[in-house]
Design a protein around this motif. Structure first.
Motif, PDB file in Angstrom:
ATOM      1  N   VAL A  57     -31.236 -72.789 -80.417  1.00  0.00           N
ATOM      2  CA  VAL A  57     -32.359 -71.891 -80.689  1.00  0.00           C
ATOM      3  C   VAL A  57     -31.964 -70.459 -80.339  1.00  0.00           C
ATOM      4  CG1 VAL A  57     -34.814 -71.454 -80.332  1.00  0.00           C
ATOM      5  CG2 VAL A  57     -33.942 -73.785 -80.101  1.00  0.00           C
ATOM      6  N   TYR A  58     -31.379 -70.270 -79.157  1.00  0.00           N
ATOM      7  CA  TYR A  58     -30.937 -68.936 -78.751  1.00  0.00           C
ATOM      8  C   TYR A  58     -29.913 -68.368 -79.725  1.00  0.00           C
ATOM      9  CZ  TYR A  58     -33.164 -69.032 -74.117  1.00  0.00           C
ATOM     10  OH  TYR A  58     -34.070 -69.048 -73.090  1.00  0.00           O
ATOM     11  N   ALA A  59     -29.078 -69.229 -80.299  1.00  0.00           N
ATOM     12  CA  ALA A  59     -28.033 -68.755 -81.209  1.00  0.00           C
ATOM     13  C   ALA A  59     -28.599 -67.984 -82.389  1.00  0.00           C
ATOM     14  CB  ALA A  59     -27.202 -69.935 -81.711  1.00  0.00           C
ATOM     15  N   THR A  60     -29.821 -68.297 -82.802  1.00  0.00           N
ATOM     16  CA  THR A  60     -30.393 -67.591 -83.945  1.00  0.00           C
ATOM     17  C   THR A  60     -30.731 -66.138 -83.599  1.00  0.00           C
ATOM     18  OG1 THR A  60     -32.695 -68.274 -83.496  1.00  0.00           O
ATOM     19  CG2 THR A  60     -31.339 -69.743 -84.864  1.00  0.00           C
ATOM     20  N   LEU A  61     -30.906 -65.834 -82.313  1.00  0.00           N
ATOM     21  CA  LEU A  61     -31.056 -64.429 -81.924  1.00  0.00           C
ATOM     22  C   LEU A  61     -29.811 -63.656 -82.328  1.00  0.00           C
ATOM     23  CD1 LEU A  61     -32.601 -64.859 -78.352  1.00  0.00           C
ATOM     24  CD2 LEU A  61     -33.750 -63.856 -80.322  1.00  0.00           C
ATOM     25  N   ASN A  62     -28.643 -64.247 -82.083  1.00  0.00           N
ATOM     26  CA  ASN A  62     -27.396 -63.599 -82.452  1.00  0.00           C
ATOM     27  C   ASN A  62     -27.185 -63.572 -83.964  1.00  0.00           C
ATOM     28  OD1 ASN A  62     -26.771 -64.923 -79.557  1.00  0.00           O
ATOM     29  ND2 ASN A  62     -25.604 -63.050 -79.819  1.00  0.00           N
ATOM     30  N   GLN A  63     -27.531 -64.659 -84.617  1.00  0.00           N
ATOM     31  CA  GLN A  63     -27.366 -64.685 -86.065  1.00  0.00           C
ATOM     32  C   GLN A  63     -28.167 -63.571 -86.730  1.00  0.00           C
ATOM     33  OE1 GLN A  63     -28.579 -68.805 -86.463  1.00  0.00           O
ATOM     34  NE2 GLN A  63     -26.520 -69.395 -87.099  1.00  0.00           N
ATOM     35  N   GLY A  64     -29.292 -63.234 -86.149  1.00  0.00           N
ATOM     36  CA  GLY A  64     -30.117 -62.154 -86.675  1.00  0.00           C
ATOM     37  C   GLY A  64     -29.507 -60.774 -86.492  1.00  0.00           C
ATOM     38  N   MET A  65     -28.444 -60.691 -85.689  1.00  0.00           N
ATOM     39  CA  MET A  65     -27.741 -59.423 -85.470  1.00  0.00           C
ATOM     40  C   MET A  65     -26.640 -59.202 -86.490  1.00  0.00           C
ATOM     41  SD  MET A  65     -28.743 -57.757 -82.636  1.00  0.00           S
ATOM     42  CE  MET A  65     -27.281 -56.963 -81.961  1.00  0.00           C
ATOM     43  N   ALA A  66     -26.301 -60.213 -87.279  1.00  0.00           N
ATOM     44  CA  ALA A  66     -25.154 -60.124 -88.177  1.00  0.00           C
ATOM     45  C   ALA A  66     -25.379 -59.122 -89.303  1.00  0.00           C
ATOM     46  CB  ALA A  66     -24.826 -61.502 -88.749  1.00  0.00           C
ATOM     47  N   THR A  67     -26.632 -58.892 -89.669  1.00  0.00           N
ATOM     48  CA  THR A  67     -26.975 -57.884 -90.675  1.00  0.00           C
ATOM     49  C   THR A  67     -27.904 -56.877 -90.011  1.00  0.00           C
ATOM     50  OG1 THR A  67     -26.866 -59.623 -92.364  1.00  0.00           O
ATOM     51  CG2 THR A  67     -27.843 -57.521 -93.021  1.00  0.00           C
ATOM     52  N   ASP A 122     -21.239 -67.831 -91.545  1.00  0.00           N
ATOM     53  CA  ASP A 122     -22.395 -66.992 -91.820  1.00  0.00           C
ATOM     54  C   ASP A 122     -23.116 -66.663 -90.517  1.00  0.00           C
ATOM     55  OD1 ASP A 122     -24.336 -65.624 -93.270  1.00  0.00           O
ATOM     56  OD2 ASP A 122     -25.607 -67.411 -93.436  1.00  0.00           O
ATOM     57  N   GLY A 123     -23.272 -65.399 -90.246  1.00  0.00           N
ATOM     58  CA  GLY A 123     -23.971 -64.976 -89.034  1.00  0.00           C
ATOM     59  C   GLY A 123     -23.103 -64.852 -87.808  1.00  0.00           C
ATOM     60  N   GLN A 124     -21.838 -65.215 -87.892  1.00  0.00           N
ATOM     61  CA  GLN A 124     -20.995 -65.236 -86.696  1.00  0.00           C
ATOM     62  C   GLN A 124     -20.769 -63.850 -86.111  1.00  0.00           C
ATOM     63  OE1 GLN A 124     -17.294 -67.342 -87.149  1.00  0.00           O
ATOM     64  NE2 GLN A 124     -16.507 -66.646 -85.190  1.00  0.00           N
ATOM     65  N   MET A 125     -20.725 -62.828 -86.965  1.00  0.00           N
ATOM     66  CA  MET A 125     -20.484 -61.482 -86.451  1.00  0.00           C
ATOM     67  C   MET A 125     -21.605 -61.038 -85.511  1.00  0.00           C
ATOM     68  SD  MET A 125     -18.427 -59.021 -86.130  1.00  0.00           S
ATOM     69  CE  MET A 125     -17.148 -59.353 -87.331  1.00  0.00           C
ATOM     70  N   GLY A 126     -22.757 -61.674 -85.574  1.00  0.00           N
ATOM     71  CA  GLY A 126     -23.852 -61.328 -84.683  1.00  0.00           C
ATOM     72  C   GLY A 126     -23.617 -61.714 -83.236  1.00  0.00           C
ATOM     73  N   PHE A 127     -22.522 -62.418 -82.956  1.00  0.00           N
ATOM     74  CA  PHE A 127     -22.214 -62.737 -81.564  1.00  0.00           C
ATOM     75  C   PHE A 127     -21.518 -61.589 -80.857  1.00  0.00           C
ATOM     76  CE2 PHE A 127     -23.340 -66.785 -83.254  1.00  0.00           C
ATOM     77  CZ  PHE A 127     -23.965 -67.418 -82.202  1.00  0.00           C
ATOM     78  N   ALA A 128     -21.302 -60.476 -81.572  1.00  0.00           N
ATOM     79  CA  ALA A 128     -20.966 -59.196 -80.958  1.00  0.00           C
ATOM     80  C   ALA A 128     -22.143 -58.265 -81.195  1.00  0.00           C
ATOM     81  CB  ALA A 128     -19.693 -58.615 -81.573  1.00  0.00           C
ATOM     82  N   ASN A 129     -22.344 -57.316 -80.296  1.00  0.00           N
ATOM     83  CA  ASN A 129     -23.465 -56.387 -80.421  1.00  0.00           C
ATOM     84  C   ASN A 129     -23.168 -55.389 -81.540  1.00  0.00           C
ATOM     85  OD1 ASN A 129     -25.468 -54.433 -80.175  1.00  0.00           O
ATOM     86  ND2 ASN A 129     -25.544 -54.574 -77.947  1.00  0.00           N
TER      87      ASN A 129
END
Length: 591
Positions: free
Chosen positions: A51-61, A324-331
């Motif tokens: 669930v928390y991972a989707t916070l990061n996925q939302g940062m990818a774009t 998909d979305g992996q880049m969101g694991f960096a700020n």
């Protein structure tokens, strides 16, 4: 319950972006495992991690993310970037670059909601399997908190949205009235407050997980926006009987509890909140080199997860493009807000290179200098290149909407590579990746795009104190925040002074947009961006008519429901006002 940590790392990327999708987002998991999963704390940790991972996925774009939109749409910043960065420029003018601009954010927030629904249903069904009832309550409370967090961002960004609270529920439904969405948010937060541990923030869970205190603070934020923007006197609750509400007095009780019992506190020096005071940069940066805190000590970054952080998104030191979305694991916000090409190297030390988006409007600098000229937070928060960077180049790589002002809170930070004893420090152009306790270029990958892992703090204790003052209409919280900044106390409460204090203390932290909307001053504040001196591709000009007031009047500050979702709904989803005509389309900078 054993302490546990939110792992924003490559291992999480691999699991959360592949295995957890298979685990949580398929019919097989829902039908086959609701009766037996999660059956242990280890199971619950895995489920919540997804669930928390989707916070990061939302940062990818980033340009589709609510935090980003809140920053560049408010009166204190422009969209900026290059002449072809239509999405950032469009966000800044309350327009759209394409019909798919916000698809990714919509999808990832509903993915998070689905995962939270899975966790809530499973944890309720499997309560008997948990011998540690405090642990079970904490896990379940976190799931409720995250669902509320996701819906709060959606409803502030889009207004009425489909409310889906069960994995068995039909998903193609019409938009749910905002009162019902807010009732669910309030009910979820109330559940979270009642379920999660009452131990101090750092005694039970580690940084990155939600706490009771984060839920109490978010409840206050939701209450203030809902009652202010919609002109209500209470926050509705979703109850079996269909009636119920949360009063201002209840919210005050919770915010007082957070202030008194959470263990959170203000840092001693405001500047220590931001990574430019890290130990590898502080002595080489003229602004911080000889600066001292009130106790006469040198400045020192408090690092991620410090006592002032009530809730934050966590990141790893390298993210990639494999999933998909992996880049969101960096700020990614640090990258997007960094100084544009021709800057960001030795000539602008310690501030590094990025995409040049989110330039700061001169209105906040000029008004701040007039009202609080001795406020250390002004230069601690805003980089004025005319004062600090004599070699700064205007118009780098066709930079747009440039004002010579940038936010210092979230910029790439450079360091000079340590040398052997007795040698002069050599300049090294790699970024200093914040949150490391040693400068380690090799392990950070020397990667300007994927290695930023400064926390994205979405709730800070100073915000809690200011909300407490606003709710109680007293000066205690305001003056506590002002004292930390070395400012005199104010003798009496007024909304105007509260508004100014929030603008100064919390600038560039994603709060200004919601604040000016709920206070009913958005049109007035946004209109001040017209007339501001800007540089487009290095040429000085004026923002003559950015259409800010007109676009706000047309949209009421809400962004468009993604067209793909409207089309897929077969007529059930209706578009927000102000987004179906040509005036909503950004096709180039021609103001």
């Amino acid at each position: 319950m054993k302490k546990y940590i939110y792992i924003a790392a490559i291992a999480l990327s691999a699991v959360a972006l592949t295995g957890c999708e298979d685990l949580l987002d398929t019919e097989n998991f829902t039908e086959s495992n609701t009766g037996n999963f999660p059956a242990s704390p280890a199971d619950a940790e895995k489920q919540l991690t997804a669930v928390y991972a989707t916070l990061n996925q939302g940062m990818a774009t980033p340009t589709a993310n609510y935090f980003y939109v809140s920053e560049v749409a408010c009166d204190d910043r422009f969209g900026g970037g290059g002449e072809n960065d239509f999405e950032s420029l469009a966000d800044g003018h309350l327009m759209k670059a394409t019909d798919v601009q916000f698809d990714s954010f919509w999808k990832v927030r509903y993915s998070g909601i689905f995962r939270a629904n899975c966790a809530i249903e499973g944890l309720i069904a499997q309560e008997a399997a948990f011998s540690d009832k405090e642990a079970h309550g904490q896990f379940l409370g976190e799931a409720y908190y995250l669902r509320a967090y996701f819906y709060n961002e959606l409803v502030e960004m889009f207004g009425a949205v489909p409310l889906i609270t069960s994995t068995a529920q039909e998903t193609n439904i019409a938009r749910t009235p905002v009162d019902e969405v807010y009732a669910q948010i309030a009910s979820d937060l109330k559940n979270a407050i009642e379920l999660m541990s009452g131990k101090k923030y750092n005694e039970y869970v580690e940084a990155g997980h939600a706490t009771k205190w984060a839920a109490e603070a978010l409840m206050a934020r939701v209450y203030l926006f809902y009652t202010g923007f919609y002109k209500k006197d209470s926050l509705p609750l979703a109850t079996a009987e269909g009636a119920g509400s949360i009063s201002k007095a209840e919210v005050i009780t919770w915010i007082d509890d957070c202030v008194s019992n959470s263990g959170h506190n203000l840092l001693g020096d405001y500047r220590n909140l931001w990574p430019y005071t890290n130990e590898f940069t502080v002595d080489d940066y003229s602004y911080t080199k000889d600066a001292k805190d009130k106790d006469g000590k040198a400045l020192k970054w408090a690092e991620n997860g410090n006592e002032e952080t009530v809730f934050a998104l966590k990141f790893c030191n390298y993210a990639g493009w494999e999933s998909d979305g992996q880049m969101g694991f960096a700020n990614q916000f640090i990258l997007y807000f960094g100084l544009r090409a021709d800057n960001g190297g030795e000539s602008t030390f310690p501030f590094g290179q990025g995409w040049g988006q989110g330039p700061v409007a001169s209105t906040i600098w000029d008004e701040w200098k007039t009202t609080e000229p001795n406020d250390i937070r002004m230069s601690a928060s805003i980089l004025n290149v005319n004062d600090e960077l004599p070699n700064y180049v205007f118009g780098g790589d066709k930079q747009m909407e440039e004002c010579g002002l940038w936010n210092k809170k979230m910029l790439p930070i450079l360091a000079k590579e340590p040398m052997e004893s007795g040698k002069v420090a050599a300049w090294n152009k790699s970024l200093f990746w914040v949150a490391y306790d040693t400068f380690d270029k090799a392990n950070n990958g020397d990667e300007m795009q994927g290695a930023h892992f400064q926390d994205l703090i979405t709730m800070r204790f100073a915000d809690v104190l200011l909300m407490q003052s606003e709710l109680k209409e007293d000066v205690a919280g305001i003056n506590r925040v002002r004292a930390r900044a070395g400012l005199n106390p104010i003798p009496g409460y007024s909304l105007e002074l509260l508004q100014r204090e929030r603008r100064h203390e919390l600038c560039f932290e994603g709060r200004r947009w919601a604040d000016i909307r709920r206070w009913g001053i958005a049109e007035e504040m946004l209109n001040k961006k017209n007339g501001v001196t800007i540089w487009n591709k290095g040429v000085e000009t004026k923002m003559t008519n950015g259409k800010y007031k007109e676009r706000y009047q047309a949209t009421n500050g809400f962004f468009p429901i993604p067209k793909a979702q409207v089309d897929l709904s077969a007529g059930l989803l209706e578009q927000n006002p102000g987004w179906d005509d040509a005036s909503a389309n950004f096709s180039g900078w021609n103001f």
